[in-house]
Each structure stands twice: as structure tokens, then as C-alpha cells.
Design a protein around this motif. Sequence first.
Motif, PDB file in Angstrom:
ATOM      1  N   ARG A 130       0.809  -1.179  -0.003  1.00 43.62           N
ATOM      2  CA  ARG A 130       0.116  -0.010   0.031  1.00 43.62           C
ATOM      3  C   ARG A 130       0.848   1.032  -0.159  1.00 43.62           C
ATOM      4  NH1 ARG A 130      -5.212   0.601   1.435  1.00 43.62           N
ATOM      5  NH2 ARG A 130      -5.465  -1.379   2.345  1.00 43.62           N
ATOM      6  N   PRO A 131       1.075   2.091  -1.118  1.00 43.37           N
ATOM      7  CA  PRO A 131       1.765   3.042  -1.245  1.00 43.37           C
ATOM      8  C   PRO A 131       1.408   4.211  -0.453  1.00 43.37           C
ATOM      9  CG  PRO A 131       0.778   2.999  -3.175  1.00 43.37           C
ATOM     10  CD  PRO A 131       0.486   1.788  -2.504  1.00 43.37           C
ATOM     11  N   GLY A 132       2.137   4.979   0.354  1.00 46.58           N
ATOM     12  CA  GLY A 132       1.806   6.424   0.914  1.00 46.58           C
ATOM     13  C   GLY A 132       0.971   7.328   0.181  1.00 46.58           C
ATOM     14  N   ARG A 133       1.643   7.471  -1.057  1.00 44.73           N
ATOM     15  CA  ARG A 133       1.515   8.728  -2.186  1.00 44.73           C
ATOM     16  C   ARG A 133      -0.073   8.452  -2.663  1.00 44.73           C
ATOM     17  NH1 ARG A 133       3.972   9.043  -7.230  1.00 44.73           N
ATOM     18  NH2 ARG A 133       4.768   6.675  -6.914  1.00 44.73           N
ATOM     19  N   SER A 134      -0.779   9.572  -2.402  1.00 44.96           N
ATOM     20  CA  SER A 134      -2.354   9.567  -3.009  1.00 44.96           C
ATOM     21  C   SER A 134      -2.308   9.205  -4.504  1.00 44.96           C
ATOM     22  CB  SER A 134      -2.781  10.979  -2.905  1.00 44.96           C
ATOM     23  OG  SER A 134      -4.130  10.929  -3.447  1.00 44.96           O
ATOM     24  N   ARG A 135      -3.234   8.457  -5.008  1.00 48.75           N
ATOM     25  CA  ARG A 135      -3.408   7.732  -6.395  1.00 48.75           C
ATOM     26  C   ARG A 135      -2.238   7.168  -7.026  1.00 48.75           C
ATOM     27  NH1 ARG A 135      -6.578  13.141  -8.817  1.00 48.75           N
ATOM     28  NH2 ARG A 135      -8.214  13.162  -7.384  1.00 48.75           N
ATOM     29  N   ALA A 136      -1.279   6.598  -6.175  1.00 49.52           N
ATOM     30  CA  ALA A 136       0.047   6.065  -6.620  1.00 49.52           C
ATOM     31  C   ALA A 136      -0.158   4.537  -6.493  1.00 49.52           C
ATOM     32  CB  ALA A 136       1.164   6.521  -6.027  1.00 49.52           C
ATOM     33  N   LEU A 137       0.432   3.703  -7.407  1.00 50.13           N
ATOM     34  CA  LEU A 137       0.568   2.160  -7.225  1.00 50.13           C
ATOM     35  C   LEU A 137       1.857   1.614  -6.439  1.00 50.13           C
ATOM     36  CD1 LEU A 137      -1.412   1.132 -10.400  1.00 50.13           C
ATOM     37  CD2 LEU A 137      -2.450   1.273  -8.135  1.00 50.13           C
ATOM     38  N   LEU A 138       2.789   2.524  -6.454  1.00 50.30           N
ATOM     39  CA  LEU A 138       4.017   2.421  -6.336  1.00 50.30           C
ATOM     40  C   LEU A 138       4.818   3.160  -5.480  1.00 50.30           C
ATOM     41  CD1 LEU A 138       6.049   0.078  -7.175  1.00 50.30           C
ATOM     42  CD2 LEU A 138       7.141   1.396  -8.772  1.00 50.30           C
ATOM     43  N   GLY A 139       5.426   2.762  -4.424  1.00 48.76           N
ATOM     44  CA  GLY A 139       5.945   3.785  -3.253  1.00 48.76           C
ATOM     45  C   GLY A 139       7.528   3.374  -3.227  1.00 48.76           C
ATOM     46  N   GLY A 140       8.090   3.880  -2.074  1.00 47.50           N
ATOM     47  CA  GLY A 140       9.584   3.795  -1.991  1.00 47.50           C
ATOM     48  C   GLY A 140       9.800   2.471  -1.209  1.00 47.50           C
ATOM     49  N   ASP A 141       8.726   1.840  -0.857  1.00 45.15           N
ATOM     50  CA  ASP A 141       9.070   0.317  -0.145  1.00 45.15           C
ATOM     51  C   ASP A 141       9.119  -0.633  -1.430  1.00 45.15           C
ATOM     52  OD1 ASP A 141       8.711   1.488   2.051  1.00 45.15           O
ATOM     53  OD2 ASP A 141       7.030   0.402   2.862  1.00 45.15           O
ATOM     54  N   PHE A 142       9.974  -1.607  -1.266  1.00 43.82           N
ATOM     55  CA  PHE A 142      10.007  -2.898  -2.480  1.00 43.82           C
ATOM     56  C   PHE A 142      10.315  -4.056  -1.654  1.00 43.82           C
ATOM     57  CE2 PHE A 142      14.019  -0.444  -1.392  1.00 43.82           C
ATOM     58  CZ  PHE A 142      15.036  -1.482  -1.287  1.00 43.82           C
ATOM     59  N   TYR A 143       9.928  -5.003  -2.522  1.00 47.74           N
ATOM     60  CA  TYR A 143      10.213  -6.530  -1.930  1.00 47.74           C
ATOM     61  C   TYR A 143      10.350  -7.427  -3.112  1.00 47.74           C
ATOM     62  CZ  TYR A 143       5.411  -7.577  -2.940  1.00 47.74           C
ATOM     63  OH  TYR A 143       4.278  -7.639  -3.900  1.00 47.74           O
ATOM     64  N   ASP A 144      10.766  -8.531  -2.666  1.00 47.88           N
ATOM     65  CA  ASP A 144      11.041  -9.625  -4.041  1.00 47.88           C
ATOM     66  C   ASP A 144      11.358 -10.973  -3.111  1.00 47.88           C
ATOM     67  OD1 ASP A 144      10.855 -10.767  -6.291  1.00 47.88           O
ATOM     68  OD2 ASP A 144      12.484  -9.368  -7.241  1.00 47.88           O
ATOM     69  N   THR A 145      11.161 -12.028  -3.925  1.00 46.91           N
ATOM     70  CA  THR A 145      11.493 -13.347  -3.503  1.00 46.91           C
ATOM     71  C   THR A 145      11.803 -14.461  -4.706  1.00 46.91           C
ATOM     72  OG1 THR A 145       9.701 -13.187  -1.811  1.00 46.91           O
ATOM     73  CG2 THR A 145      10.555 -15.429  -2.231  1.00 46.91           C
ATOM     74  N   VAL A 146      12.810 -14.923  -4.775  1.00 48.59           N
ATOM     75  CA  VAL A 146      13.389 -15.839  -5.734  1.00 48.59           C
ATOM     76  C   VAL A 146      13.748 -17.114  -5.047  1.00 48.59           C
ATOM     77  CG1 VAL A 146      13.702 -13.890  -7.068  1.00 48.59           C
ATOM     78  CG2 VAL A 146      15.558 -14.961  -5.769  1.00 48.59           C
ATOM     79  N   ARG A 147      13.848 -18.116  -5.905  1.00 43.81           N
ATOM     80  CA  ARG A 147      14.410 -19.657  -5.621  1.00 43.81           C
ATOM     81  C   ARG A 147      15.654 -19.531  -6.669  1.00 43.81           C
ATOM     82  NH1 ARG A 147      13.570 -25.168  -6.997  1.00 43.81           N
ATOM     83  NH2 ARG A 147      13.950 -26.382  -5.305  1.00 43.81           N
ATOM     84  N   THR A 148      16.592 -20.133  -5.794  1.00 42.20           N
ATOM     85  CA  THR A 148      17.895 -20.341  -7.080  1.00 42.20           C
ATOM     86  C   THR A 148      17.743 -21.665  -7.098  1.00 42.20           C
ATOM     87  OG1 THR A 148      19.191 -20.267  -4.838  1.00 42.20           O
ATOM     88  CG2 THR A 148      19.198 -18.273  -6.018  1.00 42.20           C
ATOM     89  N   PRO A 149      18.721 -22.013  -8.239  1.00 42.87           N
ATOM     90  CA  PRO A 149      18.763 -23.465  -8.752  1.00 42.87           C
ATOM     91  C   PRO A 149      19.134 -24.535  -7.522  1.00 42.87           C
ATOM     92  CG  PRO A 149      19.921 -22.083 -10.441  1.00 42.87           C
ATOM     93  CD  PRO A 149      19.596 -21.191  -9.137  1.00 42.87           C
ATOM     94  N   GLY A 180      -7.451   6.547  10.002  1.00 45.39           N
ATOM     95  CA  GLY A 180      -7.262   6.881   8.299  1.00 45.39           C
ATOM     96  C   GLY A 180      -6.320   6.520   7.680  1.00 45.39           C
ATOM     97  N   GLU A 181      -6.234   6.935   6.426  1.00 44.13           N
ATOM     98  CA  GLU A 181      -5.002   6.584   5.696  1.00 44.13           C
ATOM     99  C   GLU A 181      -3.698   6.626   6.192  1.00 44.13           C
ATOM    100  OE1 GLU A 181      -4.850   4.426   3.041  1.00 44.13           O
ATOM    101  OE2 GLU A 181      -6.833   4.251   2.428  1.00 44.13           O
ATOM    102  N   LEU A 182      -2.826   5.592   6.040  1.00 49.23           N
ATOM    103  CA  LEU A 182      -1.253   5.986   6.727  1.00 49.23           C
ATOM    104  C   LEU A 182      -0.450   6.856   5.736  1.00 49.23           C
ATOM    105  CD1 LEU A 182      -0.821   2.200   7.428  1.00 49.23           C
ATOM    106  CD2 LEU A 182      -1.137   3.965   8.943  1.00 49.23           C
ATOM    107  N   THR A 183       0.012   7.636   6.267  1.00 52.62           N
ATOM    108  CA  THR A 183       0.957   8.558   5.379  1.00 52.62           C
ATOM    109  C   THR A 183       2.298   7.779   4.572  1.00 52.62           C
ATOM    110  OG1 THR A 183       2.165   9.449   7.325  1.00 52.62           O
ATOM    111  CG2 THR A 183      -0.033  10.872   6.517  1.00 52.62           C
ATOM    112  N   ASP A 184       2.723   6.668   5.283  1.00 53.93           N
ATOM    113  CA  ASP A 184       4.048   6.254   4.772  1.00 53.93           C
ATOM    114  C   ASP A 184       3.526   4.975   4.101  1.00 53.93           C
ATOM    115  OD1 ASP A 184       6.446   5.593   4.534  1.00 53.93           O
ATOM    116  OD2 ASP A 184       7.033   5.004   6.643  1.00 53.93           O
ATOM    117  N   ASP A 185       4.501   4.560   3.167  1.00 55.13           N
ATOM    118  CA  ASP A 185       4.273   3.135   2.278  1.00 55.13           C
ATOM    119  C   ASP A 185       4.315   1.987   3.430  1.00 55.13           C
ATOM    120  OD1 ASP A 185       4.468   4.698   0.100  1.00 55.13           O
ATOM    121  OD2 ASP A 185       6.665   4.531   0.208  1.00 55.13           O
ATOM    122  N   VAL A 186       3.413   0.928   2.985  1.00 49.51           N
ATOM    123  CA  VAL A 186       3.389  -0.104   3.675  1.00 49.51           C
ATOM    124  C   VAL A 186       3.751  -1.256   3.125  1.00 49.51           C
ATOM    125  CG1 VAL A 186       2.054  -1.627   5.174  1.00 49.51           C
ATOM    126  CG2 VAL A 186       1.788   0.762   5.619  1.00 49.51           C
ATOM    127  N   ALA A 187       4.589  -2.182   3.107  1.00 47.07           N
ATOM    128  CA  ALA A 187       4.698  -3.518   2.417  1.00 47.07           C
ATOM    129  C   ALA A 187       4.972  -4.531   3.458  1.00 47.07           C
ATOM    130  CB  ALA A 187       6.078  -3.380   1.555  1.00 47.07           C
TER     131      ALA A 187
END
Length: 451
Positions: free
Chosen positions: A197-216, A398-405
Motif C-alpha cells: 500500500r503506497p503512501g502517495r495519493s493515487r499511486a500504485l508504487l512507493g519507496g518500499d520494495f520486496y522480492d522473493t526468488v528461488r535459486t537453482p 485513516g489512511e497511513l502517510t507512509d508506504d506499507v509493504a
Amino acid sequence: MPVPVPQQRAVPAAENSNGTDLTLLVIEDDPAGTFSVPELSAATGARVRIRAARNLTEAGRLLTDDVDCILLDLALPSGTETRADRGAEAHGLATLEHVLRIAPRHAVLALTAEDDAELAAEAVRVGAQDYLFRGELDGRLLSRAIRYAVERKRADVAQHQLTESRLRAQENARLERGLLPTPLLDGSDLRFAARYRPGRSRALLGGDFYDTVRTPDGTVHAMIGDVCGHGPDEAALGVELRIAWRALTLAGLCGDELLSTLQQVLEHERESEEIFATLCTVDIAPDGRRAGLCLAGHPAPLIARQGRAAHLLPYEDGGPALGLLPRARWPRRQVELGGSWSLMMYTDGLIEGRVGDGTQRLGQDGMVAMINRQLAEGLAGEDLLEAAVTHVRELNGGELTDDVAVLLLDRDQDTVREGARHRARNGGRGRSIPRPRPGQVSPAGAQRPPL
């Protein structure tokens, strides 16, 4: 043909567009200058200033930003400016098209003879706001037509800008949605869930980021991070760091070596030296029973094991955030997970929301207590993450002002054994446990671990 001087009664003050002065540029070849300020003002009572141009060249010199409307005589002789135009069926339309090109933000009225109704309608289709017949022209009609044309042009410009804004927003949304990660966990027995959940209004992407991968080799690597700030620049930097992390992980880097390289990426890509990013990385062994943990100024993950309350993993050995110290080091701590467990990684947006009307924050202790209450209610997986984020928003008022991941990985030992027996019966063939994508609900009837 000279344009007749309007000689009608004055326009009531209510029709004078709240008394706003307007400037009209008349383009017609009457050498006597049929229109004049005193005559129009005396006849209509409207405050309309007149500028007269006998050809397009002169009109170009008189066309300034304070001109509100242009009255173009379609009978104006075609000059060198329009002779090269192609596709115009008449000189009048060619002249009009030229005026529309040099005055794209001005209202335009077309003036023509009474028997040229078809030409007048075509002028509106080409781009004029309205048309007037030369023989029917009077002061009252002219004043109202000018104001109508000006307001219609403003509405057209506003609609055009709104359409452009919507298209741009749609393009940005598609771009941001495409930059969100798709976990690479084929062949793994772990379940994955995430909430963003990005903190910026009407945005889909914020400063938070994540990822998951499986190596061979079967190791599952998970990461979550937070770039300081909430704007589009921070969101772009977060995407760069996430993609760099995935590439470095698939290339075999891990722990301190990986974080040191990520810090170099951050230092080269950030706008200023004050920008930094926190990061938490976890690499889970192929057997799923132990993991390596690295913290770079980031909150420690939450773990819940079968029959035990959820608690935070150790964070004493963590290193600084990326971008703060040039030659920092990030030790990798070994963590025993056990057979059945759930691991929740999160950004500080989840714990920094307010509790009530005061200044008190939820904090990590409050988050742990909240998660344990929700576990006691039987929530798990996607349902647990949704309930956690919703409850944090409610506590904040109400809505959080910071990004949440929030990222969740879990393992159920009984399900893993059942899958192993199924593959053994099928000669090693068989599908791994189905895993929902971010935002999807886990398959009905699937056994879920504690979190």
C-alpha cells in the motif's frame, strides 16, 4: 466586403460576463476599419476592446496573450500563408486552418455570408467555436457570441487537459503495476503472500520494495526494503534496488557481499547523498529448517512456530542502512526455523502509524501483540495480512502517510511430507503446492501453517 457597424441597444449588465473586459481581434480586409471601440461599446454597453487586422501577416503581429477571441472573415483573400495548404476545399477554410494553427488556445468565430450556411457549419467542424452571418450581425449578438466562444474554448481546453491527464495516469498505472514483483518460487514448498500500500495519493508504487526468488540449489531468498521519502524518485530508486537484488541473487551473491554491491548501486543512482535505504534479507535453506538473516537498518522479521506465540527475530547484529557508511559491513546471522513456521517481513509503515488521537505509535511491540491476537482468532495467510493492514489503518484513524509493504513466507511440515509422498508415488513427478500470487486468496481447503 466590409463588416457593418453594430447599431443595436445595449446589452444588460447581467449578460456582460460579470463585467470582464475582453479583447477581440478582427481579421477582415476592410481598409476603413469598420469595427471601432467607441462604436461597439456605445452600441452594446459591453467592455470589448477591438483590434483590426487586414491580413494574416498583420494578425500574427497583433495576436498576443491578452487576445480572448478572433473574428475571422472567411471571405478574406487567400494570401501566401495559405496558398501552400493542401486538403482545404475553399480559401476560407484554408485561412481558418491557418488561424487555428497560429492561435491554438484562442477562441475563434467565423464570419460569412447568409447564403454560406454550409461553409459556416464546416468552419465549426474544422475547429471554430461558432459562426456569425454578416447580414445578421449586431452588437448584442456579437457580444454574446464572443463570450460564448471564449467559454466554450476554455471548456474545450479543460476537457483536452483532463483527457491527457487521464491517459497519462493510465499509462503511469500500467507502468507501476508492471514494476511490482512476481515471486519466482517454482519448485518450492513454501507459501507466499504479500500486501502493498503506497503512501502517495493515487499511486500504485512507493519507496518500499520486496522480492522473493528461488535459486537453482533450492535456496529461497526473500528481501524487503524501504527508500527514505515517499515521492516518485524514491519509488523509482526502490525498483532499481529490487531489480539489482534479484539479478545479484540469481548470480550467486548473498549476505555482506550482496549488500555491499547494492550499496554501490544506491550511491550511483540516488539524487543526493542524503538518500538511504533500509533492507532485510533472508535466505532459507533448501530443507526449509534454517535461514540466514541480514539487517541493514531495517526492523527484524516476525516469526511464529507451531504452538508458540509470534516474536521478533534477533536484531542485535544488524548493520547500518545502505548509503550511510561508505565501508559498512552486514553480518549474516544463522536462524533456526524448525519444521512448521511462518515468517513475516515488513516495512516501518506498518509500525509507525498512530494509535488514537495522541502521538503514541503502534511500534514493534504493538504489532507483535496485534498479530498474536489475530492468530488466536484463526487468521492466517492472505487473511492475516489483510486484517493486519486494515487494523493499523483503523488505529491510525485513516489512511497511513507512509508506504506499507508486508511479505509472508510459511512452511507446513505435514503438507511438505504429503507432497513428498505424492511425488514418490508418481515416480518423482507431481506439482508443488499451489501458491497464490500477491492479492490472491489461498486455494480453498489447503492446510495453512500458524501465520
